[in-house]
Each structure stands twice: as structure tokens, then as C-alpha cells.
Design an enzyme around this catalytic site. Sequence first.
Site, short mmCIF file in Angstrom:
data_model
loop_
_atom_site.label_atom_id
_atom_site.label_comp_id
_atom_site.label_asym_id
_atom_site.label_seq_id
_atom_site.Cartn_x
_atom_site.Cartn_y
_atom_site.Cartn_z
N ASP A 153 0.93 -1.21 0.21
CA ASP A 153 -0.03 0.02 0.11
C ASP A 153 1.02 1.12 0.21
O ASP A 153 2.17 1.11 0.23
CB ASP A 153 -0.86 -0.13 1.33
CG ASP A 153 -1.70 1.12 1.37
OD1 ASP A 153 -2.50 1.65 0.54
OD2 ASP A 153 -1.64 1.65 2.50
N ASP B 243 -0.29 5.33 0.96
CA ASP B 243 -0.51 6.30 1.82
C ASP B 243 -0.53 5.50 3.33
O ASP B 243 -1.64 4.81 3.40
CB ASP B 243 -1.70 6.92 1.65
CG ASP B 243 -1.72 7.92 0.56
OD1 ASP B 243 -1.47 9.03 0.50
OD2 ASP B 243 -1.74 7.22 -0.73
N ASP C 234 -1.33 -0.85 6.09
CA ASP C 234 -1.69 -0.41 7.49
C ASP C 234 -2.93 -0.23 8.01
O ASP C 234 -3.05 0.23 9.22
CB ASP C 234 -1.09 1.02 7.47
CG ASP C 234 -2.02 2.29 6.47
OD1 ASP C 234 -2.54 2.92 7.36
OD2 ASP C 234 -2.11 1.97 5.24
#
Length: 223
Positions: free
Chosen positions: A7, A9, A170
Site C-alpha cells: 500500500d 499512504d 496499514d
Amino acid sequence: MSAIVFDLDGTLIDSAPDIRIIANTVLGKRDLPPLTMTQTRSFIGHGAGHFVAQMMAANGFDRASTGFDATHAILLAEFTSLYETTFEATTLYPGVADTLDILAGLGYRLGLCTNKPALATQAVLKHFGLQDMFAAVVGGDTLPEKKPDPAPLKLAFDKLGAGAHAYVGDSEVDADTAQAAGIPFALFTEGYRKSPVDALPHMVRFDDFSALPGLMQRLKGAA
């Protein structure tokens, strides 16, 4: 050869400060109250369109109103335009660049799967000199589907042409995407998740990128 997809951001970059600046620039032009950092982080994860919709809702726009979609389209266009050129407050998380180099040196093919629009993704990768690090980049507008639909993640692994090893992210969105795709998930605990760590299904977790190569090698050995 194995593949690892990341991922962006909240995983490789902390972009929330710039996203907040962009959002508040768009809102400020209309004399609307600015977003807080807490609001900004909570809105990130489902793509720019979702973020702008949340930004509007936080300022009293009724999603059911007749003019919502037209206003959303205007604000999204402004937001996206700034999104492709605003990097001053965005930072790589500590150890990211070195860890990517180490993983590539270990023979992993690296990819990226994000809900960030593709042009903004490529722009920020170029800003940090990472544009050649990823053999596959799937943005939030590459396919009609966005995460947590598994299609973007599966496409990223297909583009890499190597055995799927792990998806690194995240957030709840990332955990759900990995689970839907049947891919082992490595959770970076210092990003934008909203739930407790134990509430997110994951194979391994880490708070320091220097630990990731070792975790990936152990996962590989256990496979």
C-alpha cells in the site's frame, strides 16, 4: 521468485499532512471550516472520491441532497489537481527506501496497490525517487473496482508475474483486501488504522521497516 505488494499512504508515506493542506485549501476557497488532522487521517483509505465525500459531510453537505453529486465532482476535480503536485509535507516512513532496496536485493519483485489516483501515485513516487522501484503499480482508478475489492491487488500480483508472497499495508481496508484476495497480510502498525491491531487479520506485524526483510524471509521459509 516471490512478489511483495505495498500500500502507499499510511504504509510507505505519511501523506496526511499534505492531504489536510489540500482539503483545507479547497474548503477555504468556500469559507468552510478546515479539517483537523484526526478527521483527515480517518477519511484516508478508500480513495480520493470517498475522501472528498467525507470532507463534504463533515461540513454539513447532505449526501441525499439534489446538488451533492455536482458539488462533489467540482470539489474532487480541485482536490485531485492539487493532489498531483503537493508533496512538501509528505514524508517517507523511516527506513522505507533502505528496506525496499534490501527486499529487491533478496530477489523479491515489488509492486504497489493503492486507492490513491494513478497520476498522483506516480507523481509522489517520482518525488521520492521511487518510480523505478516497483515493477507494477495499480492506482485507485486503474480498475473500476477499488480496495477492499480484491481485483486491484490481484492485478498487481498478476503484473509482477511472480508467486504472491505478501501484501503490506496499514489499515482495515488493506487487511480486508488481502483477506479477500487470499494473500498473507503484513500489518504496518504506525499508519492510519482506526481499529486495535488485534482486530485486523494479519500474518505478521511490524512498527519498524528494518524488521520487514526478516519477517518476509521467515514467512517464505514457513510457506
